[in-house]
Write a protein that holds these residues in place. Structure first.
Motif, mmCIF file in Angstrom:
data_model
loop_
_atom_site.group_PDB
_atom_site.id
_atom_site.type_symbol
_atom_site.label_atom_id
_atom_site.label_comp_id
_atom_site.label_asym_id
_atom_site.label_seq_id
_atom_site.Cartn_x
_atom_site.Cartn_y
_atom_site.Cartn_z
ATOM 1 N N SER A 1 0.821 -1.212 0.000
ATOM 2 C CA SER A 1 0.000 0.000 0.000
ATOM 3 C C SER A 1 0.852 1.259 0.000
ATOM 4 C CB SER A 1 -0.945 -0.005 1.211
ATOM 5 O OG SER A 1 -1.952 -0.993 1.053
ATOM 6 N N ARG A 2 1.994 1.208 0.667
ATOM 7 C CA ARG A 2 2.895 2.371 0.615
ATOM 8 C C ARG A 2 3.387 2.603 -0.814
ATOM 9 N NH1 ARG A 2 4.710 0.123 5.637
ATOM 10 N NH2 ARG A 2 6.486 -0.898 4.625
ATOM 11 N N ASN A 3 3.726 1.527 -1.521
ATOM 12 C CA ASN A 3 4.142 1.658 -2.920
ATOM 13 C C ASN A 3 3.012 2.221 -3.778
ATOM 14 O OD1 ASN A 3 6.715 0.683 -2.448
ATOM 15 N ND2 ASN A 3 6.260 -1.392 -3.114
ATOM 16 N N HIS A 4 1.794 1.739 -3.541
ATOM 17 C CA HIS A 4 0.646 2.207 -4.317
ATOM 18 C C HIS A 4 0.385 3.687 -4.054
ATOM 19 C CE1 HIS A 4 -0.969 -2.202 -4.088
ATOM 20 N NE2 HIS A 4 0.114 -2.086 -4.841
ATOM 21 N N LEU A 5 0.479 4.078 -2.785
ATOM 22 C CA LEU A 5 0.284 5.486 -2.437
ATOM 23 C C LEU A 5 1.300 6.351 -3.170
ATOM 24 C CD1 LEU A 5 -1.062 7.718 -0.750
ATOM 25 C CD2 LEU A 5 0.525 7.148 1.110
ATOM 26 N N ARG A 6 2.557 5.936 -3.164
ATOM 27 C CA ARG A 6 3.585 6.696 -3.876
ATOM 28 C C ARG A 6 3.236 6.824 -5.354
ATOM 29 N NH1 ARG A 6 7.028 2.942 -0.740
ATOM 30 N NH2 ARG A 6 7.829 4.081 1.066
ATOM 31 N N SER A 7 2.753 5.759 -5.946
ATOM 32 C CA SER A 7 2.433 5.773 -7.376
ATOM 33 C C SER A 7 1.305 6.747 -7.690
ATOM 34 C CB SER A 7 2.049 4.361 -7.834
ATOM 35 O OG SER A 7 1.798 4.331 -9.220
ATOM 36 N N PHE A 8 0.242 6.731 -6.899
ATOM 37 C CA PHE A 8 -0.874 7.651 -7.130
ATOM 38 C C PHE A 8 -0.460 9.103 -6.896
ATOM 39 C CE2 PHE A 8 -3.693 3.855 -6.282
ATOM 40 C CZ PHE A 8 -4.259 3.833 -7.551
ATOM 41 N N VAL A 9 0.290 9.341 -5.836
ATOM 42 C CA VAL A 9 0.731 10.705 -5.539
ATOM 43 C C VAL A 9 1.670 11.207 -6.633
ATOM 44 C CG1 VAL A 9 2.095 12.112 -3.935
ATOM 45 C CG2 VAL A 9 0.395 10.504 -3.052
ATOM 46 N N PHE A 10 2.564 10.343 -7.091
ATOM 47 C CA PHE A 10 3.495 10.713 -8.163
ATOM 48 C C PHE A 10 2.722 11.096 -9.419
ATOM 49 C CE2 PHE A 10 6.777 9.561 -11.393
ATOM 50 C CZ PHE A 10 7.810 10.362 -10.923
ATOM 51 N N ALA A 11 1.678 10.334 -9.743
ATOM 52 C CA ALA A 11 0.862 10.639 -10.919
ATOM 53 C C ALA A 11 0.142 11.971 -10.757
ATOM 54 C CB ALA A 11 -0.148 9.520 -11.166
ATOM 55 N N LEU A 12 -0.384 12.216 -9.558
ATOM 56 C CA LEU A 12 -1.059 13.486 -9.305
ATOM 57 C C LEU A 12 -0.097 14.666 -9.454
ATOM 58 C CD1 LEU A 12 -3.292 12.584 -6.227
ATOM 59 C CD2 LEU A 12 -4.115 13.583 -8.372
ATOM 60 N N GLU A 13 1.092 14.522 -8.905
ATOM 61 C CA GLU A 13 2.061 15.614 -8.971
ATOM 62 C C GLU A 13 2.487 15.898 -10.410
ATOM 63 O OE1 GLU A 13 5.102 14.362 -6.284
ATOM 64 O OE2 GLU A 13 4.040 15.149 -4.519
ATOM 65 N N GLU B 1 4.608 12.098 4.824
ATOM 66 C CA GLU B 1 5.820 12.638 4.229
ATOM 67 C C GLU B 1 6.966 11.647 4.288
ATOM 68 O OE1 GLU B 1 6.458 16.356 6.201
ATOM 69 O OE2 GLU B 1 5.000 17.426 4.930
ATOM 70 N N LEU B 2 7.025 10.842 5.351
ATOM 71 C CA LEU B 2 8.062 9.817 5.459
ATOM 72 C C LEU B 2 7.901 8.770 4.362
ATOM 73 C CD1 LEU B 2 10.457 8.647 7.030
ATOM 74 C CD2 LEU B 2 8.802 7.406 8.463
ATOM 75 N N ILE B 3 6.659 8.374 4.097
ATOM 76 C CA ILE B 3 6.399 7.392 3.040
ATOM 77 C C ILE B 3 6.776 7.963 1.678
ATOM 78 C CG2 ILE B 3 4.575 6.150 1.800
ATOM 79 C CD1 ILE B 3 3.136 5.899 4.543
ATOM 80 N N ILE B 4 6.300 9.153 1.378
ATOM 81 C CA ILE B 4 6.509 9.751 0.057
ATOM 82 C C ILE B 4 7.980 10.052 -0.196
ATOM 83 C CG2 ILE B 4 5.937 11.725 -1.406
ATOM 84 C CD1 ILE B 4 3.682 9.643 -0.970
ATOM 85 N N SER B 5 8.716 10.372 0.851
ATOM 86 C CA SER B 5 10.127 10.727 0.681
ATOM 87 C C SER B 5 11.015 9.511 0.442
ATOM 88 C CB SER B 5 10.639 11.493 1.915
ATOM 89 O OG SER B 5 10.613 10.670 3.064
ATOM 90 N N ASN B 6 10.501 8.312 0.709
ATOM 91 C CA ASN B 6 11.291 7.085 0.520
ATOM 92 C C ASN B 6 10.997 6.443 -0.825
ATOM 93 O OD1 ASN B 6 12.767 7.054 2.948
ATOM 94 N ND2 ASN B 6 11.019 6.201 4.058
ATOM 95 N N SER B 7 11.923 5.609 -1.275
ATOM 96 C CA SER B 7 11.779 4.905 -2.543
ATOM 97 C C SER B 7 10.833 3.725 -2.396
ATOM 98 C CB SER B 7 13.140 4.412 -3.030
ATOM 99 O OG SER B 7 14.045 5.485 -3.188
#
Length: 211
Positions: free
Chosen positions: A170-182, A199-205
């Motif tokens: 889910s952390r990976n999925h969140l990053r993917s959706f946020v990256f697409a939005l940005e 922010e900790l989740i988004i800042s990590n790979s």
């Protein structure tokens, strides 16, 4: 006509900039050994947690199937496959503990709270491509928090292992959706995670899950 061109350009931008993120989502399949789960403590609360998360993972899968058919965005096409693996992982735990369950037809849920969420997400995700991506981020945001609450409440090591792996996905999925939005000029504000956790989740790979 301009609106159609803009939508196509936005879709192209998402596809171009998120290919690496989507590839990593394919690695979110949970592969946890359940050989020793019979030796761990199991409670009524654990049973309720598994039945709830079964439907919450189905909520994610069903919503992404619907939004993929509507918008044709790669995030939904790829992550729905990962959500199916999450659903299977919870079902495997239920089977291993001999707990009866039923997986409802697509878009239908036994839990009314989850049914209401699905109906809300489908309505919101139909409004625009941006809203659809925000729905995806919100689902993953919610999933991470719910999984953590259940992890904190149990001593069952099998449940903890599987739920931690689902959280990783889910952390990976969140990053993917946020990256697409940005990459379409938009941002996401966490609805369930604290700002610090988000922010900790988004800042990590992206992470390798279930390994």
């Amino acid at each position: 006509m301009k609106s159609l061109v803009k939508t196509r350009i936005s879709l192209a931008v998402i596809t171009l900039f998120t290919a690496s993120w989507l590839m990593s989502c394919e690695n979110d399949v949970t592969d946890i050994s359940l050989d020793n789960q019979k030796n761990t403590a199991f409670s009524l609360e654990d049973q309720e947690a598994l039945l709830f998360m079964l439907e919450e993972e189905k909520l994610a899968r069903d919503t992404y199937i619907y939004l993929d058919e509507l918008w044709g965005i790669n995030q939904f096409a790829n992550i729905q496959i990962s959500e199916q693996s999450h659903l299977n992982a919870v079902a495997d735990l239920l089977d291993s503990f001999d707990i009866d369950y039923a997986i409802q037809p697509e878009g239908e849920f036994a839990n009314q709270e989850i049914q209401n969420l699905y109906d809300e997400f489908i309505t919101d995700g139909t409004l625009s491509m941006t809203q659809a991506l925000e729905v995806g981020a919100t689902i993953e945001d919610l999933d991470i928090v719910d999984l953590q609450n259940y992890i904190n409440a149990t001593s069952n090591t099998a449940i903890i292992s599987v739920f931690e792996s689902l959280q990783c996905g889910s952390r990976n999925h969140l990053r993917s959706f946020v990256f697409a939005l940005e990459n379409t000029g938009n941002t996401y504000a966490p609805q369930f995670l604290t700002v610090e956790e988000y922010e900790l989740i988004i800042s990590n790979s992206n992470e390798q899950c279930g390994r």
